[in-house]
Motif scaffolding. Sequence first.
Motif, PDB file in Angstrom:
ATOM      1  N   GLY A 133       0.809  -1.210   0.000  1.00  0.00           N
ATOM      2  CA  GLY A 133       0.000   0.000   0.000  1.00  0.00           C
ATOM      3  C   GLY A 133       0.844   1.264   0.000  1.00  0.00           C
ATOM      4  N   THR A 134       0.204   2.392   0.154  1.00  0.00           N
ATOM      5  CA  THR A 134       0.855   3.689  -0.018  1.00  0.00           C
ATOM      6  C   THR A 134       2.138   3.826   0.797  1.00  0.00           C
ATOM      7  OG1 THR A 134      -1.284   4.719  -0.471  1.00  0.00           O
ATOM      8  CG2 THR A 134       0.536   6.175   0.109  1.00  0.00           C
ATOM      9  N   ASP A 135       2.078   3.501   2.069  1.00  0.00           N
ATOM     10  CA  ASP A 135       3.277   3.615   2.911  1.00  0.00           C
ATOM     11  C   ASP A 135       3.884   2.260   3.252  1.00  0.00           C
ATOM     12  OD1 ASP A 135       1.423   2.622   4.671  1.00  0.00           O
ATOM     13  OD2 ASP A 135       1.717   4.153   6.209  1.00  0.00           O
ATOM     14  N   GLY A 136       3.354   1.211   2.669  1.00  0.00           N
ATOM     15  CA  GLY A 136       3.871  -0.133   2.904  1.00  0.00           C
ATOM     16  C   GLY A 136       3.272  -0.837   4.105  1.00  0.00           C
ATOM     17  N   LEU A 137       2.461  -0.144   4.880  1.00  0.00           N
ATOM     18  CA  LEU A 137       1.972  -0.713   6.140  1.00  0.00           C
ATOM     19  C   LEU A 137       0.485  -1.053   6.125  1.00  0.00           C
ATOM     20  CD1 LEU A 137       3.869   1.542   8.706  1.00  0.00           C
ATOM     21  CD2 LEU A 137       4.501  -0.734   7.870  1.00  0.00           C
ATOM     22  N   ALA A 138      -0.163  -0.964   4.969  1.00  0.00           N
ATOM     23  CA  ALA A 138      -1.611  -1.199   4.922  1.00  0.00           C
ATOM     24  C   ALA A 138      -1.994  -2.591   5.406  1.00  0.00           C
ATOM     25  CB  ALA A 138      -2.122  -0.966   3.503  1.00  0.00           C
ATOM     26  N   VAL A 139      -1.283  -3.604   4.927  1.00  0.00           N
ATOM     27  CA  VAL A 139      -1.608  -4.982   5.326  1.00  0.00           C
ATOM     28  C   VAL A 139      -1.200  -5.221   6.772  1.00  0.00           C
ATOM     29  CG1 VAL A 139      -1.278  -7.417   4.808  1.00  0.00           C
ATOM     30  CG2 VAL A 139      -1.371  -5.755   2.936  1.00  0.00           C
ATOM     31  N   LEU A 140      -0.058  -4.699   7.163  1.00  0.00           N
ATOM     32  CA  LEU A 140       0.415  -4.923   8.526  1.00  0.00           C
ATOM     33  C   LEU A 140      -0.501  -4.256   9.557  1.00  0.00           C
ATOM     34  CD1 LEU A 140       4.243  -4.627   7.934  1.00  0.00           C
ATOM     35  CD2 LEU A 140       3.046  -6.602   8.904  1.00  0.00           C
ATOM     36  N   ARG A 141      -1.097  -3.129   9.219  1.00  0.00           N
ATOM     37  CA  ARG A 141      -2.072  -2.526  10.143  1.00  0.00           C
ATOM     38  C   ARG A 141      -3.271  -3.456  10.313  1.00  0.00           C
ATOM     39  NH1 ARG A 141      -0.875   2.143   7.070  1.00  0.00           N
ATOM     40  NH2 ARG A 141       0.430   3.622   8.228  1.00  0.00           N
ATOM     41  N   ARG A 142      -3.689  -4.093   9.249  1.00  0.00           N
ATOM     42  CA  ARG A 142      -4.808  -5.023   9.331  1.00  0.00           C
ATOM     43  C   ARG A 142      -4.421  -6.272  10.127  1.00  0.00           C
ATOM     44  NH1 ARG A 142      -6.373  -6.944   4.184  1.00  0.00           N
ATOM     45  NH2 ARG A 142      -8.240  -7.693   5.252  1.00  0.00           N
ATOM     46  N   VAL A 143      -3.155  -6.699  10.002  1.00  0.00           N
ATOM     47  CA  VAL A 143      -2.678  -7.819  10.820  1.00  0.00           C
ATOM     48  C   VAL A 143      -2.754  -7.445  12.295  1.00  0.00           C
ATOM     49  CG1 VAL A 143      -0.654  -9.194  11.446  1.00  0.00           C
ATOM     50  CG2 VAL A 143      -1.187  -8.790   9.029  1.00  0.00           C
ATOM     51  N   ALA A 144      -2.312  -6.233  12.626  1.00  0.00           N
ATOM     52  CA  ALA A 144      -2.359  -5.775  14.016  1.00  0.00           C
ATOM     53  C   ALA A 144      -3.789  -5.754  14.537  1.00  0.00           C
ATOM     54  CB  ALA A 144      -1.737  -4.385  14.126  1.00  0.00           C
ATOM     55  N   SER A 145      -4.701  -5.195  13.740  1.00  0.00           N
ATOM     56  CA  SER A 145      -6.100  -5.109  14.160  1.00  0.00           C
ATOM     57  C   SER A 145      -6.712  -6.489  14.366  1.00  0.00           C
ATOM     58  CB  SER A 145      -6.895  -4.330  13.107  1.00  0.00           C
ATOM     59  OG  SER A 145      -8.259  -4.268  13.444  1.00  0.00           O
ATOM     60  N   GLY A 146      -6.436  -7.408  13.441  1.00  0.00           N
ATOM     61  CA  GLY A 146      -6.982  -8.751  13.573  1.00  0.00           C
ATOM     62  C   GLY A 146      -6.363  -9.528  14.717  1.00  0.00           C
ATOM     63  N   ALA A 147      -5.052  -9.331  14.909  1.00  0.00           N
ATOM     64  CA  ALA A 147      -4.373 -10.069  15.978  1.00  0.00           C
ATOM     65  C   ALA A 147      -4.960  -9.748  17.334  1.00  0.00           C
ATOM     66  CB  ALA A 147      -2.880  -9.743  15.965  1.00  0.00           C
ATOM     67  N   ALA A 148      -5.407  -8.519  17.507  1.00  0.00           N
ATOM     68  CA  ALA A 148      -5.950  -8.120  18.802  1.00  0.00           C
ATOM     69  C   ALA A 148      -7.138  -8.978  19.216  1.00  0.00           C
ATOM     70  CB  ALA A 148      -6.358  -6.641  18.761  1.00  0.00           C
ATOM     71  N   GLU A 149      -7.897  -9.493  18.252  1.00  0.00           N
ATOM     72  CA  GLU A 149      -9.055 -10.321  18.600  1.00  0.00           C
ATOM     73  C   GLU A 149      -8.832 -11.812  18.384  1.00  0.00           C
ATOM     74  OE1 GLU A 149     -12.498 -10.142  15.869  1.00  0.00           O
ATOM     75  OE2 GLU A 149     -11.430  -8.493  14.881  1.00  0.00           O
ATOM     76  N   TRP A 150      -7.802 -12.182  17.649  1.00  0.00           N
ATOM     77  CA  TRP A 150      -7.545 -13.602  17.387  1.00  0.00           C
ATOM     78  C   TRP A 150      -6.518 -14.202  18.335  1.00  0.00           C
ATOM     79  CZ3 TRP A 150      -9.877 -17.000  13.946  1.00  0.00           C
ATOM     80  CH2 TRP A 150     -10.849 -16.446  13.122  1.00  0.00           C
ATOM     81  N   LEU A 151      -5.707 -13.358  18.982  1.00  0.00           N
ATOM     82  CA  LEU A 151      -4.725 -13.881  19.924  1.00  0.00           C
ATOM     83  C   LEU A 151      -5.384 -14.329  21.219  1.00  0.00           C
ATOM     84  CD1 LEU A 151      -1.778 -11.305  19.663  1.00  0.00           C
ATOM     85  CD2 LEU A 151      -1.766 -13.680  18.857  1.00  0.00           C
TER      86      LEU A 151
END
Length: 253
Positions: free
Chosen positions: A197-215
């Motif tokens: 994505g634009t700054d390279g972190l688009a997917v990783l932000r989504r990983v962070a958001s999902g991890a908060a509820e899947w961990l």
Amino acid sequence: MASTVFTPDRQALVRRLRAAGCVFAEDEAELLIAAADSAQSLTRLVDRRVAGLPLEHLLGWAEFCGRRIAVHPGVFVPRGRTALLVDAAAALAGPAPVVLDLCCGSGAAAVVLHERLTPRWLAAADIDPVAVACARRNLEPLGVPVYQGDLFDALPAGRRGTLDLVVANAPYVPTAAVASLPAEARLYEAPVALDGGTDGLAVLRRVASGAAEWLAPGGHVVVESSVAQAPELCAAFTAVGLEPTAVRDEERE
């Protein structure tokens, strides 16, 4: 019955590979010779390598953490620097963890973690069907399931809140920088495995958001980024209630 001895000209091969820009021409020459069963097949392999095809796609495997990982054309080739990701993950894992290799590509991280840990459940997931097929080739013999889907949506719903360890080698190249990548990556690996994505972190932000509820409580998520991206990525994890720590190994960059 007469037989013909296959005796390639190693020095000529090395010179041709070096002229094509292969930094480790001597090593590549030996690997290509080992993969060929005749002068004709060696010529075909070298021609394709000189044309820019990734060595790993020609050989059908990539070396990662001392293991040969099968790779298919179009699949992200595991990088040596990602060994730090696996090392960090293994150091965090407790006994018999529940582990997910997210954005798994060839499944290289899961292969190594299967050996290093004693997980009570280990799975891999990727959005790219070509990567999923490759990962299944590497992981099905180990009894590790590989799911296809968009990040955590690929998983069985019952796994929500149960993951002790998530390893995610998600794409983190800014979109504008993809065109500057080496041709081996830019032309022969799936864009979805590179473009963050634009700054390279688009997917990783989504990983962070999902991890908060899947961990599970006390669980860990381990990801890879560039050094320059690390502060903003840490902020993204902090924003979803996780406590980030940055680890760097300059020898693997």
